[in-house]
Design a protein around this motif. Structure first.
Motif, PDB file in Angstrom:
ATOM      1  N   THR A  44     -33.034 -36.997  -7.896  1.00 21.22           N
ATOM      2  CA  THR A  44     -33.620 -36.479  -8.632  1.00 21.22           C
ATOM      3  C   THR A  44     -33.698 -35.173  -9.776  1.00 21.22           C
ATOM      4  OG1 THR A  44     -34.847 -35.329  -6.229  1.00 21.22           O
ATOM      5  CG2 THR A  44     -35.286 -34.354  -8.374  1.00 21.22           C
ATOM      6  N   LEU A  45     -31.849 -35.022 -10.300  1.00 26.30           N
ATOM      7  CA  LEU A  45     -31.729 -35.058 -11.423  1.00 26.30           C
ATOM      8  C   LEU A  45     -31.411 -35.474 -12.534  1.00 26.30           C
ATOM      9  CD1 LEU A  45     -29.703 -32.004 -10.257  1.00 26.30           C
ATOM     10  CD2 LEU A  45     -31.248 -31.475 -10.199  1.00 26.30           C
ATOM     11  N   VAL A  46     -31.096 -36.844 -11.459  1.00 29.58           N
ATOM     12  CA  VAL A  46     -31.296 -37.247 -12.879  1.00 29.58           C
ATOM     13  C   VAL A  46     -32.572 -37.760 -13.428  1.00 29.58           C
ATOM     14  CG1 VAL A  46     -30.297 -39.961 -13.119  1.00 29.58           C
ATOM     15  CG2 VAL A  46     -28.495 -37.760 -12.180  1.00 29.58           C
ATOM     16  N   SER A  47     -33.495 -38.140 -13.162  1.00 31.82           N
ATOM     17  CA  SER A  47     -34.450 -38.804 -13.036  1.00 31.82           C
ATOM     18  C   SER A  47     -35.415 -37.817 -14.656  1.00 31.82           C
ATOM     19  CB  SER A  47     -35.805 -38.574 -12.068  1.00 31.82           C
ATOM     20  OG  SER A  47     -36.153 -37.721 -11.393  1.00 31.82           O
ATOM     21  N   LEU A  48     -35.228 -35.967 -13.753  1.00 32.64           N
ATOM     22  CA  LEU A  48     -35.793 -35.307 -14.423  1.00 32.64           C
ATOM     23  C   LEU A  48     -34.719 -35.995 -16.288  1.00 32.64           C
ATOM     24  CD1 LEU A  48     -35.547 -32.305 -12.557  1.00 32.64           C
ATOM     25  CD2 LEU A  48     -37.706 -33.441 -13.109  1.00 32.64           C
ATOM     26  N   LEU A  49     -33.948 -36.166 -15.949  1.00 32.60           N
ATOM     27  CA  LEU A  49     -32.675 -35.643 -17.450  1.00 32.60           C
ATOM     28  C   LEU A  49     -33.536 -37.152 -18.561  1.00 32.60           C
ATOM     29  CD1 LEU A  49     -29.732 -34.338 -16.782  1.00 32.60           C
ATOM     30  CD2 LEU A  49     -30.786 -33.180 -17.174  1.00 32.60           C
ATOM     31  N   ASN A  50     -33.574 -38.208 -16.972  1.00 30.62           N
ATOM     32  CA  ASN A  50     -34.327 -39.558 -17.635  1.00 30.62           C
ATOM     33  C   ASN A  50     -35.368 -39.521 -18.684  1.00 30.62           C
ATOM     34  OD1 ASN A  50     -31.314 -40.460 -17.747  1.00 30.62           O
ATOM     35  ND2 ASN A  50     -31.956 -41.451 -15.741  1.00 30.62           N
ATOM     36  N   THR A  75     -40.330 -24.435  -9.308  1.00 29.35           N
ATOM     37  CA  THR A  75     -40.123 -23.310  -9.775  1.00 29.35           C
ATOM     38  C   THR A  75     -39.826 -23.153 -11.015  1.00 29.35           C
ATOM     39  OG1 THR A  75     -38.794 -22.221  -7.976  1.00 29.35           O
ATOM     40  CG2 THR A  75     -41.189 -21.890  -7.999  1.00 29.35           C
ATOM     41  N   SER A  76     -38.714 -24.517 -11.865  1.00 26.86           N
ATOM     42  CA  SER A  76     -37.722 -24.430 -12.590  1.00 26.86           C
ATOM     43  C   SER A  76     -37.909 -23.940 -13.345  1.00 26.86           C
ATOM     44  CB  SER A  76     -37.743 -26.122 -12.865  1.00 26.86           C
ATOM     45  OG  SER A  76     -38.909 -26.817 -13.683  1.00 26.86           O
ATOM     46  N   HIS A  77     -39.094 -23.118 -13.600  1.00 27.76           N
ATOM     47  CA  HIS A  77     -39.155 -22.256 -15.176  1.00 27.76           C
ATOM     48  C   HIS A  77     -38.759 -20.705 -14.332  1.00 27.76           C
ATOM     49  CE1 HIS A  77     -42.922 -22.019 -12.194  1.00 27.76           C
ATOM     50  NE2 HIS A  77     -42.811 -19.918 -12.743  1.00 27.76           N
ATOM     51  N   SER A  99     -33.538 -29.211   2.274  1.00 22.13           N
ATOM     52  CA  SER A  99     -34.447 -30.247   1.432  1.00 22.13           C
ATOM     53  C   SER A  99     -35.366 -28.994   0.775  1.00 22.13           C
ATOM     54  CB  SER A  99     -34.943 -30.192   2.595  1.00 22.13           C
ATOM     55  OG  SER A  99     -34.117 -31.603   3.474  1.00 22.13           O
ATOM     56  N   LEU A 100     -35.051 -27.845   1.268  1.00 15.49           N
ATOM     57  CA  LEU A 100     -36.095 -26.211   0.922  1.00 15.49           C
ATOM     58  C   LEU A 100     -35.754 -26.168  -0.872  1.00 15.49           C
ATOM     59  CD1 LEU A 100     -38.307 -24.085   1.542  1.00 15.49           C
ATOM     60  CD2 LEU A 100     -36.883 -22.654   2.260  1.00 15.49           C
ATOM     61  N   CYS A 101     -34.256 -25.631  -1.009  1.00 12.52           N
ATOM     62  CA  CYS A 101     -33.952 -26.061  -2.113  1.00 12.52           C
ATOM     63  C   CYS A 101     -34.438 -26.733  -2.969  1.00 12.52           C
ATOM     64  CB  CYS A 101     -32.132 -26.248  -2.338  1.00 12.52           C
ATOM     65  SG  CYS A 101     -31.670 -24.475  -1.142  1.00 12.52           S
ATOM     66  N   LEU A 102     -34.141 -27.853  -2.963  1.00 13.14           N
ATOM     67  CA  LEU A 102     -35.174 -28.670  -3.747  1.00 13.14           C
ATOM     68  C   LEU A 102     -36.199 -29.590  -4.554  1.00 13.14           C
ATOM     69  CD1 LEU A 102     -34.371 -31.273  -5.465  1.00 13.14           C
ATOM     70  CD2 LEU A 102     -34.469 -33.071  -3.377  1.00 13.14           C
ATOM     71  N   ALA A 103     -37.185 -28.258  -3.080  1.00 12.56           N
ATOM     72  CA  ALA A 103     -38.423 -28.282  -2.998  1.00 12.56           C
ATOM     73  C   ALA A 103     -38.620 -27.271  -4.089  1.00 12.56           C
ATOM     74  CB  ALA A 103     -39.671 -28.247  -1.971  1.00 12.56           C
ATOM     75  N   TRP A 134     -47.722 -26.052   0.610  1.00 17.43           N
ATOM     76  CA  TRP A 134     -46.317 -25.881  -0.015  1.00 17.43           C
ATOM     77  C   TRP A 134     -45.351 -26.996   0.901  1.00 17.43           C
ATOM     78  CZ3 TRP A 134     -42.072 -23.977  -3.426  1.00 17.43           C
ATOM     79  CH2 TRP A 134     -42.380 -24.230  -4.460  1.00 17.43           C
ATOM     80  N   GLY A 135     -45.581 -27.184   2.365  1.00 18.87           N
ATOM     81  CA  GLY A 135     -45.172 -27.339   3.270  1.00 18.87           C
ATOM     82  C   GLY A 135     -44.569 -28.740   3.019  1.00 18.87           C
ATOM     83  N   ALA A 136     -45.683 -29.560   3.030  1.00 13.38           N
ATOM     84  CA  ALA A 136     -46.037 -30.780   2.761  1.00 13.38           C
ATOM     85  C   ALA A 136     -45.315 -31.526   1.929  1.00 13.38           C
ATOM     86  CB  ALA A 136     -47.606 -31.140   2.349  1.00 13.38           C
ATOM     87  N   VAL A 137     -44.837 -30.365   1.054  1.00 13.71           N
ATOM     88  CA  VAL A 137     -44.110 -31.102  -0.244  1.00 13.71           C
ATOM     89  C   VAL A 137     -42.500 -30.328   0.271  1.00 13.71           C
ATOM     90  CG1 VAL A 137     -43.235 -30.801  -2.534  1.00 13.71           C
ATOM     91  CG2 VAL A 137     -45.648 -29.973  -1.766  1.00 13.71           C
ATOM     92  N   VAL A 138     -42.429 -29.918   1.238  1.00 17.00           N
ATOM     93  CA  VAL A 138     -40.943 -29.877   2.308  1.00 17.00           C
ATOM     94  C   VAL A 138     -40.471 -30.860   2.900  1.00 17.00           C
ATOM     95  CG1 VAL A 138     -39.288 -29.178   2.954  1.00 17.00           C
ATOM     96  CG2 VAL A 138     -41.189 -27.494   1.500  1.00 17.00           C
ATOM     97  N   CYS A 139     -41.664 -31.490   3.322  1.00 15.31           N
ATOM     98  CA  CYS A 139     -41.728 -32.374   4.160  1.00 15.31           C
ATOM     99  C   CYS A 139     -41.938 -34.303   3.270  1.00 15.31           C
ATOM    100  CB  CYS A 139     -42.798 -32.620   5.130  1.00 15.31           C
ATOM    101  SG  CYS A 139     -42.487 -31.350   7.080  1.00 15.31           S
TER     102      CYS A 139
END
Length: 1130
Positions: free
Chosen positions: A746-752, A712-714, A703-707, A631-636
């Motif tokens: 990031t959020l815009v790409s998810l919406l699109n 865990t958006s579910h 950065s952690l919040c975004l990761a 997971w740390g790799a995702v954060v970085c």
């Protein structure tokens, strides 16, 4: 053509075949049969055939069991249209008669499962049909009880058990005189009836006693007539059973049922129980003390095998359930002043044994070792897990409600010889709220109990007992729970507790990494709860232990406890210690008349905050020095594209200080959801520190919040915590642009992204996250990010989604844009030249469409209101189109939330554009041929009393007051021509009515002029707000009234009434409004104080000549409200 009899037989054969197919192991056959049963269910004889099949002794047993279960469901859903589960068609009367003839034989059915289902069905029928349609019902049940047949007795008792759980005020007056004596006779005949049957008798007695007690709040003679005559013999019989050793006639299960009955009686009829309490308390105390040894050996340490029986429902009747009942009984005593005094002499011993029962069991340890999430939930103060430990903990918290005695002092000398017991000055202690008066009696008793436990545990450890540490862990847990009370009592010198010695001898020694991890973890947490008295060296040591424990190499239990301990130390960062000391000093000076008090040495607050500053620097640096796995790799990668070498800068300089926030971040990204949630909560505390300190690591946490959001958006809990973190991060102005640059793309790409390319629900969550960001960012880069990229993505996703949550969240997100960037929305243009306002209006029309689901339109009224507030001058003709859409939705919806929010739209227009909105509504036709004005105001008046949320109620009632004023002063004929429902007409028929009779009679209402209804609603809202304000001013320690129904001079101050619960709920609504809706908080109407405003309004109106025309329409309650504010009504 087949005869009716042949057709009837064919249907029964088809039913049997269908039931057999439902039991088929082949899914295709089973699914087809389940669909077929739905077809058979609507036939007139379906219930009759089910009853016949279920009671066919020659039939296949699994088929019979299935038929009995389906019959149970059929009776619930199709017997009477007054049932909450009712579905058409209703069972025909002819079929009902046949079922009533068939089912009683099921009481004697040998199969327990079939018999239980039949008994439940019989109880449901009896609720609706007795006495009018089935007079012999109770004769049949009593006959089965007296039959001498074991099955018949069991079946009949099951019927009475279910019937007594759902009894109403009509049936209770007829049932109690029949059933209570029979239950007493059954209970006393221990040679004739089994333990379980006698336990059922106690349960039925308990249900009826509780029902009579609740109904007695309205009719005090009810208990005197129905319950009191049965109490002396039944209580004496139950006491005799409690004193009987376990054997063929008594066991733990029966004693549990008896204690539950006695608890109900102590709670509801305390005055009648006084004479029996000494005998009951002797048993309770003996059971608590004698059982502790067995519990510790069999459950805590698993050195003996526990023997547990079960009842016919599969409920375990073993030792732990008896302990629960014992705790519940003591809890009931502690909630009544008179009974509480009887417990006071044994408080020290009570707390001593509660701590014993708070020890971790071997089963719990095994579970937590395998599942860290389970440990987090178990340790949570708001956990729903239930165990002896949690039950003892709850009772320990109740014990904190003890008041304080003036000279209660106990000296705790850990590690020294001797043990002093508390000396109570007087035995009458007045119960008080913990927030008003901290409990010296409780604290001194706790200190004495702790001393005894520590001394005994030290002896056990010296003797080689491997389980000695469990007592230490329980002691630390108890002190942690009571830390606030203990600290304040020691500070005020009302309790002597050598905190320094306790920390050295118990807390610090328990931090040894060679000791069990559960003990080390609890020591960390206890130390954090006592942080205000830690000296510099101890604080340094504790912080080092916490930082070390947060590393992934630590055992999960220690790591979780370290996370929990961060909150205690954060209080020192935020200067809460100084505020706490000063607040306590002010309290002492004002309440006890002790001016210029000097804090005890342990509480000296000079330099306390400064001691933490060096560690805070290490924490900030540690956020940069993060090293993670998986997971740390995702954060970085989110933070720096995978280039992490710079994270290691400065490690050497900080090698002596391990980074606490570093550990929290790593734990958050590599842990189960419960652990992640706990870590995020603590990070939220750290981000909320002084900006000059916390700003250094904001980028890392963002950065952690975004990761976490991406992964865990579910999970709604984790997403909610991330949103809270974002709100805190956005409070730092320098962080605005960085937050937008990180999150918006990031959020815009998810919406699109199309719905089939992202997980379900992600679009709704992304819109919710954007709402937080749009509202919180103070200096948005509108040109490149918020408007040119984010705004069109939000509009597009809201208009082109089938996800109802996404539609609702999209509307709320656009409301945020209108709130913080209204001018930019108006000026923004798409490629075709359409403005942002045009697109927002289109979204409104989409959500307001009559065909749009109510779930999607839940908050569209708020969006329309925001448009009117912010951009009404830019709407032009679009405003009338919007209002037509609002009207259309109002006509097509029955959902209260939607009605409320759309009514608020018109309420706001009444405040800002009264004449315009009246003209508009008068010019538009309503759904029934009259004007839309009549439709809207009639619906509004009908629903006003059901509206919830302080802001919404405030807007609407103030609008009604303004309409009333307008109508009276101008004589507006549009308002005077409308009549609406006034007061409900209560039937004056004498005598009781059954449920069937009540359900068959619809509500009737008077008709009154519209302006009169406005006035009545204003009075209602004033009454409501007065009640809420009075509840806030009520003193919890006002217990001077006598207890017991027969004393008509005062009420039982410990009783809980429905109005109290309602007031609590309404206070909750206030909190939600204040915290969650910034648009509402910014509205000038929000700051209006309703009680003085409405009081002044009504007093002023009472002086108007037209007032006399309104008073004849007032009901007694409304007159009472007017009298209370000094307004005449005659």
């Amino acid at each position: 053509m087949a005869s009716f009899t042949d057709l009837d037989g064919n249907l029964k054969e088809a039913l049997i075949e269908t039931l057999q197919n439902i039991l088929s192991p082949q899914s295709a056959i089973r699914q087809q049969a389940e669909e077929h049963i739905k077809v058979l269910k609507v036939t007139e004889e379906f219930g009759v055939h089910l009853a016949e099949v279920a009671l066919d002794s020659n039939g296949n047993l699994p088929v019979r069991q299935l038929a009995s279960v389906l019959l149970q469901q059929y009776v619930e859903e199709h017997w009477h249209d007054g049932s909450q589960k009712f579905q058409v068609p209703e069972c025909p009367e002819q079929s009902k008669q046949r079922i009533r003839q068939i089912l009683p034989q099921g009481l004697y059915e040998p199969s327990r499962k079939v018999r239980s289902s039949i008994a439940y069905a019989l109880s449901c029928i009896g609720v609706w049909d007795w006495p009018d349609d089935w007079p012999p019902f109770f004769d049949i049940i009593i006959a089965a009880i007296k039959s001498g047949d074991d099955a018949g007795t069991h079946g009949a008792m099951r019927v009475l058990t279910e019937f007594s759980r759902d009894i109403d005020d009509v049936a209770i007056t007829k049932v109690a005189p029949i059933i209570l004596p029979e239950m007493y006779n059954i209970f006393c005949q221990d040679q004739k009836f089994s333990i379980r049957t006698r336990g059922r008798a106690v349960e039925i007695f308990t249900n009826l006693a509780n029902a009579i007690s609740m109904m007695g709040e309205l009719n005090r003679n009810l208990a005197k007539e129905l319950l009191y005559p049965s109490l002396p013999p039944f209580i004496q019989a139950m006491l005799k059973a409690l004193q009987t050793p376990d054997g063929p006639t008594v066991d733990n299960g029966l004693k549990k049922d008896i204690l539950k009955a006695l608890t109900v009686l102590v709670t509801n009829v305390p005055r009648q129980m006084v004479q029996y309490l000494p005998d009951i308390l002797r048993f309770v105390w003996h059971a608590l003390t004698a059982s502790a040894h067995a519990y510790i050996n069999s459950t805590v340490n698993a050195r003996e095998e526990a023997r547990e029986a079960t009842n016919s429902d599969g409920e375990v009747l073993g030792f732990e359930n008896l302990v629960y009942s014992l705790f519940e009984f003591v809890d009931a005593l502690l909630h009544h002043k008179r009974h509480r005094e009887m417990v006071m002499p044994g408080v020290v011993d009570l707390i001593y044994y509660l701590i014993l029962y708070m020890q971790l069991t071997e089963d719990q340890i095994e579970t937590f070792n395998a599942n860290a999430d389970a440990f987090v939930e178990f340790e949570d103060d708001d956990s729903f897990t239930y165990s002896v430990r949690s039950s003892a903990t709850d009772l320990l918290r109740v014990s904190q409600l003890f008041g304080r005695s003036k000279k209660n002092e106990v000296v705790l000398t850990i590690g020294k010889k001797g043990c002093a017991a508390p000396e109570h000055q007087g035995n009458k202690v007045k119960g008080r709220s913990l927030q008003q008066d901290l409990p010296s009696v409780y604290c001194s008793s706790l200190v004495a109990a702790v001393e005894r436990h520590v001394h005994k545990a030290d002896q056990d450890r010296a003797a080689g007992d491997a389980a000695w540490w469990k007592v230490y862990e329980a002691v630390l847990f108890a002190v942690s729970l009571s830390a606030e009370a203990l600290l304040k009592e020691v500070f005020c010198s009302r309790v002597k507790f050598d905190l320094t010695n306790f920390i050295e001898a118990v807390v610090k020694k328990s931090l040894d990494p060679l000791l069990p991890s559960y003990l080390c973890g609890k020591a960390l947490y206890c130390g954090s709860e006592l942080a205000v008295v830690l000296d510099a060296a101890t604080l340094d040591s504790m912080l080092h232990c916490v930082a070390t424990a947060l590393q992934l190499s630590s055992p999960p239990v220690v790591r979780i406890s370290a996370i929990r301990s961060v909150s205690g130390f954060c209080d020192l960062f935020n200067g809460n210690k100084q505020r706490w000391v000063q607040s306590t000093l002010r309290t002492l000076e004002s309440k006890e008349g002790q001016p210029s008090i000097t804090p005890p040495p342990a509480f000296a607050c000079e330099h306390s905050g400064e001691l933490l500053r060096p560690y805070l620097g290490a924490i900030v640096e540690g956020l940069v020095v993060i090293t993670t796995q998986v997971w740390g790799a995702v954060v970085c990668s989110v933070h720096c594209g995978g280039s992490c070498s710079h994270h290691y800068a400065g490690v050497g300089a900080l090698s002596s200080v391990v980074c606490i926030v570093e550990g929290l971040v790593v734990i958050t990204t590599q842990s189960p959801s419960e652990v992640m949630a706990l870590a995020l909560e603590r990070l939220l505390l750290l981000v909320g520190l002084e900006p000059s300190l916390s700003s250094l690591y904001l980028n890392r946490v963002s950065s952690l919040c975004l990761a976490v959001f991406i992964k865990t958006s579910h999970d709604p809990v984790l997403v909610s915590l991330v949103q809270d973190l974002l709100q805190e991060l956005c409070q730092h102005p320098a962080n605005d642009n960085a937050m937008q640059a990180k999150f918006f793309p990031t959020l815009v790409s998810l919406l699109n992204a199309s719905s089939d390319r992202v997980p379900s629900g992600v679009h709704a969550v992304a819109l919710d996250m954007l709402t937080v960001l749009v509202r919180c960012c103070r200096g948005p880069n509108k040109d490149s990010l918020m408007m040119h990229a984010t705004f069109p993505a939000v509009v597009n996703r809201t208009l082109h989604t089938d996800d109802l949550s996404a539609q609702q969240n999209g509307g709320e997100c656009l409301r945020a844009f209108i709130s913080v960037a209204a001018a930019d929305v108006v000026s923004w243009r798409d490629a075709d030249g359409r403005s942002g306002l045009d697109w927002v209006v289109e979204v409104c029309h989409e959500l307001l469409a009559p065909t749009a689901p109510d779930t999607a339109a839940g908050f569209v009224g708020r969006l329309v209101t925001a448009l009117i507030h912010k951009l009404s001058q830019h709407l032009g003709d679009g405003l009338h189109k919007l209002l037509r859409g609002v009207l259309s939705k109002l006509q097509s919806t029955e959902t209260l939330l939607v009605i409320q929010n759309l009514t608020v739209v018109f309420g706001q227009l009444v405040h800002s554009q009264l004449e315009d909105v009246l003209n508009f509504l008068s010019s538009v036709p309503g759904p029934e041929g009259d004007s839309a004005l009549s439709f809207v105001l009639t619906l509004w008046c009908t629903k006003q009393h059901s509206f919830y949320g302080s802001y919404e109620r405030k807007v609407t009632v103030l609008a009604l007051a303004k309409l009333l004023e307008h109508g009276v002063l101008t004589g507006d004929p549009r308002l005077q021509a409308i009549d609406v429902p006034g007061d409900q007409i209560i039937s004056c028929e004498r005598g009781v009515r059954t449920r069937s009779q009540t359900a068959a009679q619809p509500e009737q209402w008077t008709r009154v002029p519209l302006l009169v209804k406005f006035f009545k609603l204003v009075i209602y809202e004033l009454s409501h707000v007065m009640e809420v304000n009075m509840s806030k001013d009520d003193s919890p320690d006002d217990e001077d009234e006598e207890e017991g129904w027969e004393d008509d001079e005062g009420d039982d101050s410990d009783a809980v009434y429905a109005s109290d619960l309602l007031r609590d709920d309404l206070r909750g609504c206030d909190v939600v409004d204040d915290e969650d809706d910034p648009d509402a908080a910014a509205d000038p109407l929000f700051s209006v104080q309703l009680q003085p405003y409405l009081t002044n309004f009504i007093r002023t109106f009472g002086q108007h000549p037209a007032y006399g025309m309104f008073t004849p329409h007032l009901n007694p309650h409304e007159k009472e409200v007017l009298t209370s504010i000094g307004v005449r009504f005659a």
